[in-house]
Scaffold this motif. Structure first.
Motif, PDB file in Angstrom:
ATOM      1  N   UNK A 216      -6.753  -4.929  -5.029  1.00 37.45           N
ATOM      2  CA  UNK A 216      -7.515  -3.683  -4.847  1.00 37.45           C
ATOM      3  C   UNK A 216      -6.665  -2.441  -5.073  1.00 37.45           C
ATOM      4  N   UNK A 217      -5.413  -2.652  -5.485  1.00 42.75           N
ATOM      5  CA  UNK A 217      -4.496  -1.525  -5.653  1.00 42.75           C
ATOM      6  C   UNK A 217      -4.014  -1.435  -7.089  1.00 42.75           C
TER       7      UNK A 217
ATOM      8  N   UNK B 242       1.530  -7.358   2.969  1.00 40.29           N
ATOM      9  CA  UNK B 242       0.142  -7.006   2.600  1.00 40.29           C
ATOM     10  C   UNK B 242      -0.178  -7.352   1.149  1.00 40.29           C
TER      11      UNK B 242
ATOM     12  N   UNK C  29       7.775   3.100  -5.133  1.00 37.47           N
ATOM     13  CA  UNK C  29       8.985   3.923  -5.249  1.00 37.47           C
ATOM     14  C   UNK C  29       9.808   4.038  -3.968  1.00 37.47           C
ATOM     15  N   UNK C  30       9.366   3.404  -2.899  1.00 44.26           N
ATOM     16  CA  UNK C  30      10.050   3.590  -1.610  1.00 44.26           C
ATOM     17  C   UNK C  30      11.538   3.220  -1.636  1.00 44.26           C
TER      18      UNK C  30
ATOM     19  N   UNK D 204       0.818  -1.221   0.000  1.00 42.27           N
ATOM     20  CA  UNK D 204       0.000   0.000   0.000  1.00 42.27           C
ATOM     21  C   UNK D 204       0.852   1.272   0.000  1.00 42.27           C
ATOM     22  N   UNK D 205       2.153   1.132   0.207  1.00 49.16           N
ATOM     23  CA  UNK D 205       3.025   2.315   0.282  1.00 49.16           C
ATOM     24  C   UNK D 205       3.553   2.784  -1.073  1.00 49.16           C
TER      25      UNK D 205
ATOM     26  N   UNK E 132      -3.678  -7.427  -0.468  1.00 44.14           N
ATOM     27  CA  UNK E 132      -4.404  -6.231  -0.935  1.00 44.14           C
ATOM     28  C   UNK E 132      -4.121  -5.897  -2.403  1.00 44.14           C
TER      29      UNK E 132
END
Lengths: 223, 223
Positions: B173-174, B167, B148-149, B144-145, B170
């Motif tokens: 849904x992303x 995660x 590009x982190x 979810x972050x 998820x």
């Protein structure tokens, strides 16, 4: 001794922040400092916010990251004036300090700007300690981060004037108690407005935009 | 002058970290420093990991937060020995330093412990700079972050020995490109193992547990 030195750094920052504040006030610019964990959606929130307000509120953005110009590249597409600060030029700083904002502001065309957004480095701890000369601070948390963040990072929630609870479109897929996070925010900062938004899906923007508009207008109104 | 002082603090930390390392080595304890943004799922990852390894690897946990004992309360339920460090006792520090680990370790019963997990303060910047005397460092990022982190927080990904991409349940849904994040990790730290996991749903644990087991056993093997 270490603490003394930190105190000194913060004092210097405080003075510089005050200078920034006087400068921005003189120019009639409202400055909003937006902070969050990495990946909470600050940039998407800004993209969508700018698209909604650009016809009525002339805006500019200073965006801070340790590295890359990814966020500035994205924000520049909205048509506003953007400057990227890379803190690796300043020792890889984990926050934006007031002197960095002064330097960055000098690179922006601020003529006629009503609202300057500062997208801080993604970090829920250190940026809360550094005044940059802003008018208000906003913290963004996403629902994927869990309900306990206000209690675990209380300083951030205490110093902010509003919170955005982002990524609410993901609620159906999470074991997340919306009431719990609202209660936790209330414990740390009673009365702080919380805007529940999905930046990617464009949900919940109206109250947030209204708050922004009021902030900017209140500042411009003669006292 | 400011930089000199920071250098001095880091030097002191380095010495203390070396002392910790010698102490833990003598006790035959493998130490793993787990770092991430706030809310990436470190505690849930640890809860599920401890449940899977406790019969074969005797573990203990030091968990760091600025405030609250939420995480220690959760982890204590797994039956392992846990100590919570609240960095607000140390000026609200945004990371765990080596001297804090020394103090915390003194409060744990380390007899017979094979593996000591250190769950660091949620922060993708500062903890990367502080050696605590660990054998290896792991970074957890959640899908979810954003992808590009690794490019935005390169030091964290450079200093770590493994990454957990959490995660993954998820993903449907992303708007998230799994290949992009893997590419970005590779750019910053070629060859670093990446474990794709959903801690909440219990998906993808086998390779991660295998890696952990190898790390602990390799250390114990006579050289």
């Amino acid at each position: 001794m270490e603490i003394k030195v930190v105190r000194k750094v913060l004092d210097v920052n405080e003075r510089m922040a005050q200078q920034n504040r006087e400068y921005f006030t003189k120019q009639g610019i409202y400055v909003l400092n937006i902070m969050s964990s990495p990946g909470s959606g600050k940039t998407t929130l800004l993209e969508k916010t700018l698209a909604r307000i650009s016809s009525e509120i002339k805006s500019a953005v200073i965006v801070g990251d340790i590295c890359t110009t990814n966020d500035a590249d994205r924000l520049a597409k909205t048509g506003v004036s953007v400057v990227q600060v890379n803190t690796d030029e300043f020792g890889g700083d984990c926050h934006l300090a007031a002197h960095v904002i002064e330097k960055a502001a000098g690179q922006l065309d601020l003529k006629g700007i009503d609202l300057l957004f500062v997208e801080n480095v993604g970090n829920l701890v250190c940026p809360a300690e550094f005044d940059i000369g802003e008018n208000a601070k906003v913290v963004v948390i996403s629902v994927t981060e869990g309900e306990d963040k206000p209690l675990k990072y209380p300083l951030m929630f205490r110093v902010c004037d509003a919170a955005v609870l982002n990524k609410i479109d993901l609620l159906p897929y999470l074991d997340y108690e919306r009431n719990a996070v609202l209660e936790n925010i209330k414990k740390v900062h009673p009365g702080m407005p919380v805007f529940e938004i999905s930046a990617t899906k464009g949900i919940g923007f109206e109250p947030w935009i209204k708050w922004l508009r009021n902030q900017v207008n209140r500042k411009k109104a003669p006292r």
